[in-house]
Design an enzyme around this catalytic site. Structure first.
Site, mmCIF file in Angstrom:
data_model
loop_
_atom_site.group_PDB
_atom_site.id
_atom_site.type_symbol
_atom_site.label_atom_id
_atom_site.label_comp_id
_atom_site.label_asym_id
_atom_site.label_seq_id
_atom_site.Cartn_x
_atom_site.Cartn_y
_atom_site.Cartn_z
ATOM 1 C CG HIS A 119 -0.360 -0.603 2.856
ATOM 2 N ND1 HIS A 119 0.454 1.487 2.826
ATOM 3 C CD2 HIS A 119 -0.252 -1.602 3.139
ATOM 4 C CE1 HIS A 119 0.611 0.451 4.467
ATOM 5 N NE2 HIS A 119 0.769 -0.139 4.706
ATOM 6 C CG ASP A 120 -0.065 4.294 1.527
ATOM 7 O OD1 ASP A 120 -1.055 4.938 0.834
ATOM 8 O OD2 ASP A 120 -0.846 3.473 2.455
ATOM 9 N N GLY A 137 5.094 -1.410 2.266
ATOM 10 C CA GLY A 137 4.249 0.359 1.965
ATOM 11 C C GLY A 137 5.492 1.320 2.294
#
Length: 257
Positions: A119-120, A137
């Site tokens: 994520h991100d 992440g």
């Protein structure tokens, strides 16, 4: 252009030119741009935007929820640009609210089989991630980064533009632009990505300056700030060197040498 075995939600926004092969699943919040192809057995879920002229190979899962226990179903996004090749069994997760809300990939990237982007993560343009790459992440890859196979990158690490990371490396610190680096805990700089810079049209004079600056940065007998001041005094007029210095000074997790 949709195979009869695929499940495509009627609310998905799909350009008429898109090709969806057999046994794919496309969710209601997905957008797919012109000329993109899903070969077969591809899952597009979540709030995922896939641009134009991408090719996604079998068993990839794009837009699944983040592997983060703090995620509570927020409408965070995965945004993928144009002309990317995403090979077999790649997993690209949505962003998280705490990390900015978006996982993003630029244009003209090659993401090889079994790679995972957490994520991100933010991936620039013209990047290559070889097989079994694992990005935790919040990782950032600037433009023209190459990541060797079976490489793991820890949270919040940045890889500078035109860098080359050797296979089976493990990164816990930032890698400055234009570097060749490999190894695991610690990763070390082994030189300048001279071949990559030549391929991308850099002049011999500019490559020489970048190489000399990299040699200064890697000197173990000089402290970080003294190194940067020396680099500035000798090569500070060069835009690429300015970029390198700004990258190093902006690091929050430390920079490999």
């Amino acid at each position: 252009m949709f195979h009869s075995t695929s499940l495509v939600h009627p609310e998905a926004q799909i350009d008429p030119s898109v090709e969806i092969g057999p046994w794919c699943t496309v969710g209601p919040n997905v957008k797919i741009g012109r000329g993109t192809k899903l070969i077969s057995h591809v899952v597009l879920d979540g709030w995922t935007e896939l641009g134009e002229d991408n090719t996604v190979f079998p068993f990839s899962v794009l837009g699944a929820i983040p592997q983060d226990l703090k995620y509570k179903g927020e409408p965070t996004r995965l945004v993928i640009g144009n002309k990317n090749t995403i090979r077999e069994s790649v997993t690209l997760n949505l962003g998280t609210v705490g990390g900015g809300g978006v996982t993003k990939i630029g244009d003209h990237c090659l993401i090889m089989a079994y790679t995972h982007l957490g994520h991100d993560c933010i991936v620039g343009n013209h990047c290559i991630i070889a097989n079994y790459g694992g990005l935790a992440g919040h990782v950032i890859l600037e433009d023209y980064v190459t990541i060797g196979g079976m490489t793991g990158i820890s949270q919040f690490v940045r890889i500078g533009t035109h860098s080359y990371i050797g296979g089976a490396s493990g990164l816990e610190r930032d890698v400055p632009p234009y570097a060749i680096a490999f190894g695991s805990r610690p990763t070390q700089i082994k030189g300048t990505n001279i071949v990559g810079l030549r391929r991308r049209g850099y002049t011999a004079d500019k490559i020489q300056k970048i190489n000399e600056a990299m040699k200064l940065w890697c000197r173990p007998d000089i402290q970080k700030e003294q190194c940067l001041l020396e680099i500035e005094s000798q090569y500070g007029e060069c835009a690429e060197i300015k970029n390198m210095i700004a990258f190093i000074r902006g690091s929050e997790v430390g920079v490999v040498r």
